[in-house]
Motif scaffolding. Structure first.
Motif, PDB file in Angstrom:
ATOM      1  N   LEU A  36       0.826  -1.215   0.000  1.00 17.51           N
ATOM      2  CA  LEU A  36       0.000   0.000   0.000  1.00 17.51           C
ATOM      3  C   LEU A  36       0.858   1.262   0.000  1.00 17.51           C
ATOM      4  O   LEU A  36       0.478   2.263  -0.625  1.00 17.51           O
ATOM      5  CB  LEU A  36      -0.965  -0.006   1.181  1.00 17.51           C
ATOM      6  N   VAL A  37       2.009   1.234   0.666  1.00 16.42           N
ATOM      7  CA  VAL A  37       2.903   2.389   0.594  1.00 16.42           C
ATOM      8  C   VAL A  37       3.351   2.590  -0.853  1.00 16.42           C
ATOM      9  O   VAL A  37       3.385   3.717  -1.350  1.00 16.42           O
ATOM     10  CB  VAL A  37       4.111   2.257   1.551  1.00 16.42           C
ATOM     11  N   SER A  38       3.655   1.505  -1.554  1.00 17.19           N
ATOM     12  CA  SER A  38       4.027   1.607  -2.976  1.00 17.19           C
ATOM     13  C   SER A  38       2.888   2.212  -3.791  1.00 17.19           C
ATOM     14  O   SER A  38       3.106   3.102  -4.622  1.00 17.19           O
ATOM     15  CB  SER A  38       4.380   0.233  -3.543  1.00 17.19           C
ATOM     16  N   GLN A  39       1.676   1.736  -3.552  1.00 18.52           N
ATOM     17  CA  GLN A  39       0.521   2.273  -4.277  1.00 18.52           C
ATOM     18  C   GLN A  39       0.312   3.748  -3.952  1.00 18.52           C
ATOM     19  O   GLN A  39      -0.044   4.538  -4.835  1.00 18.52           O
ATOM     20  CB  GLN A  39      -0.726   1.466  -3.934  1.00 18.52           C
ATOM     21  N   TRP A  40       0.536   4.118  -2.716  1.00 20.24           N
ATOM     22  CA  TRP A  40       0.401   5.511  -2.292  1.00 20.24           C
ATOM     23  C   TRP A  40       1.395   6.387  -3.056  1.00 20.24           C
ATOM     24  O   TRP A  40       1.038   7.467  -3.544  1.00 20.24           O
ATOM     25  CB  TRP A  40       0.637   5.583  -0.794  1.00 20.24           C
ATOM     26  N   VAL A  41       2.619   5.929  -3.203  1.00 18.40           N
ATOM     27  CA  VAL A  41       3.625   6.666  -3.983  1.00 18.40           C
ATOM     28  C   VAL A  41       3.162   6.805  -5.429  1.00 18.40           C
ATOM     29  O   VAL A  41       3.210   7.896  -6.013  1.00 18.40           O
ATOM     30  CB  VAL A  41       5.006   5.964  -3.926  1.00 18.40           C
ATOM     31  N   MET A  59      12.322  -0.508  -4.027  1.00 17.28           N
ATOM     32  CA  MET A  59      12.680   0.542  -3.082  1.00 17.28           C
ATOM     33  C   MET A  59      12.171   0.158  -1.689  1.00 17.28           C
ATOM     34  O   MET A  59      11.052  -0.339  -1.552  1.00 17.28           O
ATOM     35  CB  MET A  59      12.020   1.855  -3.532  1.00 17.28           C
ATOM     36  N   ASN A  60      12.982   0.375  -0.657  1.00 20.35           N
ATOM     37  CA  ASN A  60      12.497   0.027   0.676  1.00 20.35           C
ATOM     38  C   ASN A  60      11.430   1.021   1.126  1.00 20.35           C
ATOM     39  O   ASN A  60      11.345   2.146   0.632  1.00 20.35           O
ATOM     40  CB  ASN A  60      13.642  -0.120   1.684  1.00 20.35           C
ATOM     41  N   THR A  61      10.633   0.590   2.058  1.00 17.04           N
ATOM     42  CA  THR A  61       9.483   1.381   2.494  1.00 17.04           C
ATOM     43  C   THR A  61       9.906   2.684   3.154  1.00 17.04           C
ATOM     44  O   THR A  61       9.256   3.712   2.970  1.00 17.04           O
ATOM     45  CB  THR A  61       8.596   0.544   3.425  1.00 17.04           C
ATOM     46  N   GLU A  62      10.993   2.670   3.881  1.00 15.37           N
ATOM     47  CA  GLU A  62      11.484   3.903   4.508  1.00 15.37           C
ATOM     48  C   GLU A  62      11.769   4.964   3.454  1.00 15.37           C
ATOM     49  O   GLU A  62      11.401   6.129   3.606  1.00 15.37           O
ATOM     50  CB  GLU A  62      12.742   3.602   5.332  1.00 15.37           C
ATOM     51  N   THR A  63      12.406   4.572   2.355  1.00 21.35           N
ATOM     52  CA  THR A  63      12.711   5.521   1.276  1.00 21.35           C
ATOM     53  C   THR A  63      11.427   6.025   0.629  1.00 21.35           C
ATOM     54  O   THR A  63      11.304   7.220   0.333  1.00 21.35           O
ATOM     55  CB  THR A  63      13.623   4.862   0.224  1.00 21.35           C
ATOM     56  N   LYS A  64      10.480   5.154   0.419  1.00 20.64           N
ATOM     57  CA  LYS A  64       9.194   5.576  -0.163  1.00 20.64           C
ATOM     58  C   LYS A  64       8.527   6.622   0.722  1.00 20.64           C
ATOM     59  O   LYS A  64       8.018   7.636   0.224  1.00 20.64           O
ATOM     60  CB  LYS A  64       8.266   4.373  -0.338  1.00 20.64           C
ATOM     61  N   LEU A  65       8.538   6.380   2.028  1.00 21.99           N
ATOM     62  CA  LEU A  65       7.921   7.339   2.947  1.00 21.99           C
ATOM     63  C   LEU A  65       8.677   8.664   2.953  1.00 21.99           C
ATOM     64  O   LEU A  65       8.054   9.734   3.004  1.00 21.99           O
ATOM     65  CB  LEU A  65       7.850   6.742   4.361  1.00 21.99           C
TER      66      LEU A  65
END
Length: 167
Positions: A36-41, A59-65
């Motif tokens: 979902l974080v990927s979809q949010w990006v 990409m790791n989730t921390e970087t996405k955030l």
């Protein structure tokens, strides 16, 4: 908990049903949260699905955030502070997630059956010839799962609100 004096005679190789359930729920919850974080990006950056998948797939989730927070701040979107809070909470729980997902589960302590033993194949700094062994309490896994489920629910709401609906 890591202890250079790990006693293998205190290890029960059978982790039991409660630990298996905690591990599987953690893995499933974090997979949903990460996705979902990927979809949010992808939605936030208005990317086509294929391009978004190519850009954020590994990409790791921390970087996405971090990228989301930067974009929100850049455009003056009010959610930047919330993303910063989410990133901090993420950092609290991601170590547990990473240990469970990327280390060998060796068993549980006989002396404390709610402590599950993981061997992440990492050296113990300052202890030549020894390898790190860590024990995680089931409650730590449950807390990381609760975080991922709650974050996923909130992120899903944001995604749903951002996707234009046909008339």
């Amino acid at each position: 908990m890591s202890d250079p004096r790990f006693d293998v005679t205190n290890l029960n190789r059978n982790i039991g049903h409660a630990a298996r359930k905690a591990i599987s729920e953690l893995v499933l919850a974090w997979a949903t949260y990460d996705s979902l974080v990927s979809q949010w990006v992808i939605v936030t950056f208005s990317l086509p699905l294929d391009a978004g998948a190519i850009l954020v797939g590994n990409m790791n989730t921390e970087t996405k955030l971090e990228r989301l927070e930067t974009l929100y701040r850049h455009h003056g979107v009010s959610g930047a502070a919330s993303i910063k809070i989410l990133r901090k909470e993420h950092l609290v729980h991601v170590t547990i997630r990473n240990r469970v997902c990327h280390a060998h589960c060796a068993g549980r302590f006989k002396s404390d059956p709610d402590r599950i033993v993981f061997a992440p194949v990492k050296q113990m700094t300052g202890n030549p010839g020894e390898m790190l062994v860590e024990a995680l309490h089931i409650d730590q896994m449950v807390a990381a799962t609760v975080f991922a489920k709650n974050a996923a629910k909130n992120i899903n709401r944001l995604i749903e609100a951002a996707i234009p609906r046909g008339k």
